[in-house]
Write a protein that holds these residues in place. Sequence first.
Motif, short mmCIF file in Angstrom:
data_model
loop_
_atom_site.label_atom_id
_atom_site.label_comp_id
_atom_site.label_asym_id
_atom_site.label_seq_id
_atom_site.Cartn_x
_atom_site.Cartn_y
_atom_site.Cartn_z
N GLY A 1 -4.46 16.56 -5.19
CA GLY A 1 -4.51 16.56 -3.74
C GLY A 1 -3.93 17.81 -3.10
N ARG B 1 4.00 8.57 1.34
CA ARG B 1 2.90 9.48 1.02
C ARG B 1 3.17 10.19 -0.30
N ARG C 1 1.53 12.98 -3.03
CA ARG C 1 0.52 14.00 -3.26
C ARG C 1 0.65 14.47 -4.70
N LYS D 1 0.83 -1.20 0.00
CA LYS D 1 0.00 0.00 0.00
C LYS D 1 0.87 1.25 0.00
N PRO E 1 -9.48 19.78 1.21
CA PRO E 1 -10.65 18.93 0.91
C PRO E 1 -11.93 19.72 0.66
N GLU F 1 0.06 5.81 0.26
CA GLU F 1 -0.95 6.84 0.48
C GLU F 1 -0.91 7.81 -0.69
N ASN G 1 -2.76 11.21 -1.96
CA ASN G 1 -3.64 12.33 -1.61
C ASN G 1 -4.46 12.05 -0.36
N GLY G 2 -3.80 11.46 0.64
CA GLY G 2 -4.43 11.23 1.93
C GLY G 2 -5.21 9.93 2.05
N LYS G 3 -5.28 9.14 0.98
CA LYS G 3 -6.02 7.88 1.03
C LYS G 3 -5.07 6.71 0.87
N SER G 4 -5.21 5.71 1.74
CA SER G 4 -4.41 4.51 1.63
C SER G 4 -4.95 3.67 0.48
N ILE G 5 -4.06 3.30 -0.42
CA ILE G 5 -4.48 2.58 -1.62
C ILE G 5 -3.62 1.34 -1.79
N GLU G 6 -4.29 0.21 -2.02
CA GLU G 6 -3.60 -1.04 -2.32
C GLU G 6 -3.13 -1.00 -3.77
#
Length: 153
Positions: free
Chosen positions: A75, A69, A71, A2, A79, A4, A6-11
């Motif tokens: 991002g 992380r 960005r 995984k 928000p 991150e 833009n602030g989202k954890s992504i597999e």
Amino acid sequence: MKLEINGKSIEIPEAWREARLLWWLRDGLGLIGTRFGCGVGACGACTVHVDDAPQRSCLLPVSSLEGRRVRTIEGLADPDGTLHPVQQAWIDESVPQCGYCQAGQIMSAAALLESEPAPDDERIERAMSGNLCRCGTYARIRKAIRRAAEAQS
């Protein structure tokens, strides 16, 4: 695996792990604000932030970024939609001409101001020297960076 974005954890799907970050962002995630320019890290159009530092996404294998992380230009704004001061300064100074390089320019400028809130002209020149603009909007870019720095102070 995984990371991150833009602030989202992504597999990261297995098929994308050996791809360059630029192509996973654009083709895998649909984040098309990051541009393909030269493909060899020389023009800066593909600049993103990795752990807050500007990096050329066309050079980075996705597999090298586990747990980090990232960005992208998508991002950078808050928000709630409030533009980052650099994005607002870009609009206020009418910086873009063709616009192709602008996402990379904005990401490099934002990284500069986050590490150095009041850079002098020499520091701006050094920080932005790896971002090329075929339209030659460099004077407007420098003016926008100074404007964003003032807005943040």
